[in-house]
Design a protein around this motif. Structure first.
Motif: not given
Length: 304
Positions: A152, A195, A199
């Motif tokens: 991420n 997150g 994304e």
């Protein structure tokens, strides 16, 4: 994109970038239970479980695990077979992670008198604790970590600041961006950004991404990112079959090959493609991990 500061890929006003992210995170974020503790044991359990399992699924498993083994001393004293069985029953991925977690607990109790190492170097000496996990535990338990770089975080840095797809570049930029002495909130915040806002399919406006004014991808509309490895299909995989072996032996303790085989695969045939040779291969892998022993054609779950 705003003017860059030299060759480090970051905007000139780094403090503004830092403040924007921390304020965004502190105003609203996903409220996972391990974010409400600074117990290194509870945090390590969450980190290990999260390595192959979606966070929303980890919550119940994490709570069940801590109910069964509330402290690092409880886990160290546990039967390894019970820990591995728990891992299998909760579909938490590779069983050797349970073995390593159990061994790490023993190290803390036996080698460190129950006192946890407080920095990434010390934590990385525990069984199965790699650089990422060591940084995470040092950060979230002791506010004493380096910048965490996971998939991420790489995606965020690549899109926002044009950081090249190179591990050393990601690590250097992440470390230069993190406010000194604030690894706990910073690492939580930047992973949260990746997150929920950044994304694979970004939600910049919906998640009110705090870096939109500096983000190269937001300004250009090009949201490509480094390739993310695809998780192998679990159904029918060797990993699933290994888990079934552990689950069956946890129930029966020991079984001969031709008794074990049909309980692992319904299409087991002693001389077939999924027969004794195939089953011996699975058991050999599990034996290498210290989870199962095979003696005279009888498979037994290791409980030491």
């Amino acid at each position: 994109m705003s003017e860059q500061a030299g060759d480090d890929h970051l905007p000139n006003d780094v403090p503004a970038v830092q403040t924007a992210l921390v304020e965004w995170y502190e105003a609203d974020h996903r409220d996972y239970p391990w974010r409400q503790t600074d117990d290194p044991y509870e945090i390590l359990v969450s980190e290990v479980m999260s390595q192959q399992t979606q966070l929303d699924r980890v919550v119940a498993a994490w709570e069940d695990f801590l109910e069964q083994w509330p402290t690092v001393a409880d886990l160290a004293a546990a039967d390894r077979g019970d820990v591995v069985g728990f891992w299998t029953d909760h579909s938490l991925g590779y069983n050797n992670r349970a073995k390593y977690l159990h061994e790490a607990a023993r190290q803390v109790v036996e080698d460190h008198d129950g006192q946890w190492p407080r920095d990434p170097d010390g934590l990385s000496e525990l069984m199965g604790v790699g650089p990422y996990t060591a940084n995470a535990v040092a950060s979230f338990a002791f506010n004493n970590g380096n910048a965490v770089v996971d998939t991420n975080v790489k995606r965020v840095l690549y899109r926002a600041f044009d950081v090249p797809d190179d591990d050393s570049a990601f690590e250097e930029t992440a470390q230069r961006l993190m406010p000194e002495g604030r690894s706990e909130v910073w690492n939580n915040a930047i992973m949260e950004l990746g997150g929920v806002a950044c994304e694979k399919t970004p939600d910049c406006d919906g998640a009110q991404c705090p870096w939109r004014e500096w983000c190269s991808a937001y300004q250009s509309g090009d949201f490509t990112a480094p390739d993310v490895p695809t998780q192998p299909t679990f159904e029918g995989s060797r990993r699933q079959m290994r888990g079934r072996v552990i689950s069956v032996l946890n129930e029966y303790d020991e079984l001969a090959l031709d008794e074990l085989g049909p309980r692992v695969r319904v299409d087991y045939a002693p001389e077939g493609e999924y027969g004794r040779e195939w089953l011996r291969g699975l058991l050999s892998d599990l034996d290498d991990d210290g989870l199962v022993t095979l003696t005279d054609g009888v498979a037994t779950l290791s409980r030491t």
